[in-house]
Enzyme design. Structure first.
Site, PDB file in Angstrom:
ATOM      1  N   ASP A 101      30.717  10.142 -62.937  1.00  0.00           N
ATOM      2  CA  ASP A 101      32.091   9.746 -62.578  1.00  0.00           C
ATOM      3  C   ASP A 101      32.456   8.337 -63.042  1.00  0.00           C
ATOM      4  OD1 ASP A 101      32.074  12.157 -61.203  1.00  0.00           O
ATOM      5  OD2 ASP A 101      31.551  11.228 -59.293  1.00  0.00           O
ATOM      6  N   GLU A 116      39.818  15.998 -60.343  1.00  0.00           N
ATOM      7  CA  GLU A 116      39.690  16.735 -59.071  1.00  0.00           C
ATOM      8  C   GLU A 116      40.243  15.951 -57.878  1.00  0.00           C
ATOM      9  OE1 GLU A 116      35.512  17.482 -58.306  1.00  0.00           O
ATOM     10  OE2 GLU A 116      35.027  15.349 -58.302  1.00  0.00           O
ATOM     11  N   GLY A 136      21.751  15.633 -46.757  1.00  0.00           N
ATOM     12  CA  GLY A 136      20.764  15.044 -45.851  1.00  0.00           C
ATOM     13  C   GLY A 136      20.399  13.605 -46.148  1.00  0.00           C
ATOM     14  N   ARG A 138      51.017  28.830 -74.259  1.00  0.00           N
ATOM     15  CA  ARG A 138      50.783  28.647 -72.824  1.00  0.00           C
ATOM     16  C   ARG A 138      50.602  27.180 -72.444  1.00  0.00           C
ATOM     17  NH1 ARG A 138      46.311  33.391 -72.270  1.00  0.00           N
ATOM     18  NH2 ARG A 138      47.707  35.026 -71.521  1.00  0.00           N
ATOM     19  N   THR A 176      25.920   8.102 -62.362  1.00  0.00           N
ATOM     20  CA  THR A 176      26.959   9.069 -62.000  1.00  0.00           C
ATOM     21  C   THR A 176      27.776   9.404 -63.229  1.00  0.00           C
ATOM     22  OG1 THR A 176      29.036   9.424 -60.820  1.00  0.00           O
ATOM     23  CG2 THR A 176      28.441   7.146 -61.159  1.00  0.00           C
ATOM     24  N   LEU A 230      29.789  22.091 -65.412  1.00  0.00           N
ATOM     25  CA  LEU A 230      29.435  22.078 -66.844  1.00  0.00           C
ATOM     26  C   LEU A 230      29.350  20.637 -67.341  1.00  0.00           C
ATOM     27  CD1 LEU A 230      31.785  24.921 -68.096  1.00  0.00           C
ATOM     28  CD2 LEU A 230      29.283  24.971 -68.074  1.00  0.00           C
TER      29      LEU A 230
HETATM   30  O1  F6P Z   1      29.537  12.500 -58.175  1.00  0.00           O
HETATM   31  C1  F6P Z   1      29.247  13.450 -59.116  1.00  0.00           C
HETATM   32  C2  F6P Z   1      29.985  14.729 -58.830  1.00  0.00           C
HETATM   33  O2  F6P Z   1      29.693  15.528 -59.932  1.00  0.00           O
HETATM   34  C3  F6P Z   1      31.479  14.580 -58.573  1.00  0.00           C
HETATM   35  O3  F6P Z   1      32.218  14.409 -59.735  1.00  0.00           O
HETATM   36  C4  F6P Z   1      31.769  15.853 -57.820  1.00  0.00           C
HETATM   37  O4  F6P Z   1      32.876  15.692 -56.965  1.00  0.00           O
HETATM   38  C5  F6P Z   1      30.523  16.083 -57.040  1.00  0.00           C
HETATM   39  O5  F6P Z   1      29.476  15.403 -57.691  1.00  0.00           O
HETATM   40  C6  F6P Z   1      30.160  17.542 -56.886  1.00  0.00           C
HETATM   41  O6  F6P Z   1      29.055  17.666 -56.069  1.00  0.00           O
HETATM   42  P1  F6P Z   1      28.285  19.026 -55.778  1.00  0.00           P
HETATM   43  O7  F6P Z   1      27.082  19.030 -56.676  1.00  0.00           O
HETATM   44  O8  F6P Z   1      27.923  18.928 -54.345  1.00  0.00           O
HETATM   45  O9  F6P Z   1      29.196  20.166 -56.082  1.00  0.00           O
END
Ligand code: F6P
Length: 382
Positions: free
Chosen positions: A163, A258, A98, A198, A161, A307
């Site tokens: 990231d 990801e 939102g 593995r 962030t 995590l």
């Molecule tokens: O931007 C931070 C982040 O943790 C990303 O790494 C990830 O893609 C996203 O947020 C996940 O968001 P949500 O909390 O909506 O699952």
């Protein structure tokens, strides 16, 4: 960690303005260190004689006060922020749903339209006699902060962030905590991978940037690291794993961001959302499934996911978060608005909000981290 040469705060400081009451909010996904920013900002503000309010869950505390027992605003006293520096999460709550500038609203005929609710936020500030806001968030929240500043609110942004994909700041708090935890996970996975001979595929967050995957993979001695900046060819990863086999190393660790995707292929998306960013995830499982027949080795996948966002911030992140919180208050005290605090070692400087969130910081392919990975013999999938 990416480094830049230190730059001076070249812009001249504007004249200090009288502030009596400020608000603080946290928006977007949480990151370890948010509470440290809140504490530093509150204590620094109180020491200047200002009052502090916390807005619940982004701007929701102002937009839907009726949903909160306390009316959506928390009085942030010295006592309220005591002992929170080391805590993960945010005492204010947060949301990555939102966007108030494009608020998804269901019409009578069932259509969903996006509405700009910034006017209600500005009215909320007036009603509660809030002179300025410290907005702590990622690119989305900082863009909103920039628009509010253009509409006349006094705003200072604090970048956040895990990231580390925000341009204009060398690093964001939360990133070090995420990488430290992910590296510990790799250490743990190594023993079970070795015991069972593995391949373990480990998916980490990071959106469209490979910072978490790259730093974790190098630090945790992964055998392959797949990042969005380098589209992968799994044939190359399989060759690297078979080569290890020949050298008597019967297990392998593959770290996958990801946002990683195959050469000529697409991102793996869990969910497209109206009014907020798409949700990535699932590439680790895909890679594991496709890699198994190519290597003839039993392969498992693990998703570290959220995590990485939890737990206590590392010392590095605490210190950075505390520095950012104090610097945000200092900026307001100096009469600045429409700026974001940014780390430019050894100093914290201010960057115009209209500049900061609009360029994503991805891993440069010629960075020394990428070169280090290659020189250590880690396969990058190309
Ligand atoms: O931007 C931070 C982040 O943790 C990303 O790494 C990830 O893609 C996203 O947020 C996940 O968001 P949500 O909390 O909506 O699952």
């Amino acid at each position: 960690m990416p480094r830049k040469t230190a730059r001076k705060n070249t812009e001249s400081a504007p004249a200090p303005t009288a502030i009596k009451r400020i608000a603080i909010n946290t928006g977007g996904g949480d990151a370890p260190g948010l509470n440290a920013v809140i504490r530093a900002a509150v204590v620094s503000a109180i020491n200047r004689g200002w009052e502090c309010l916390g807005i619940r869950e982004g701007y929701n505390g102002l937009l839907m006060p009726e949903q909160y027992r306390d009316g959506g605003l928390i009085r942030l006293t010295r006592e309220r922020v005591r002992g929170i520096t080391h805590l993960g999460g945010t005492i204010l709550g947060t949301t990555n749903r939102g966007n108030p500038l494009k608020y998804p609203t269901v019409m009578k005929d069932g259509r969903i339209v996006e509405r700009d609710r910034s006017g209600e936020i500005i009215a909320g500030f007036k009603k509660h006699r809030i002179d300025a806001v410290i907005a702590i968030g990622g690119d989305g929240s900082l863009s909103i902060a920039g628009v509010l500043a253009q509409k006349g609110l006094k705003v200072v942004g604090v970048p956040k962030t895990i990231d580390n994909d925000l341009d204009e700041t060398v690093i964001t708090f939360g990133f070090d905590t995420a990488v430290s935890f992910a590296t510990e996970c790799l250490d743990r996975l190594r023993s079970t991978a070795e015991a069972h001979r593995r391949v373990m595929v480990v998916e980490v967050m990071g959106r469209y940037a490979g910072w978490i995957a790259l730093n974790t993979g190098i630090s945790g001695a992964a055998d392959a690291i797949l990042i969005p900046e380098i589209p992968y060819d799994l044939g190359k990863v399989a060759t690297a794993i078979r080569e290890r086999e020949r050298r008597g190393r019967h297990f392998s660790i593959v770290v996958v961001a990801e946002g990683a995707h195959p050469q000529g292929g697409e991102l793996t998306v869990v969910e497209k959302r109206i009014g907020s960013a798409e949700r990535l995830g699932g590439v680790g499982e895909k890679v594991a499934k496709e890699l198994e027949p190519l290597t003839s080795k039993e392969t498992r996948h693990v998703v570290l996911g959220h995590l990485l966002r939890g737990g206590s911030p590392t010392t590095f992140d605490r210190l950075l978060a505390l520095r950012f919180g104090s610097a945000a208050v200092r900026a307001l005290a100096e009469g600045r608005s429409g700026v974001m605090v940014a780390l430019d070692p050894p100093t914290v400087r201010y960057v115009p909000l209209e500049k900061a969130p609009h360029r994503m910081k991805t891993v440069p392919l010629d960075s020394d981290s990428v070169l280090t990975a290659r020189e250590l013999g880690i396969c990058l999938g190309d």
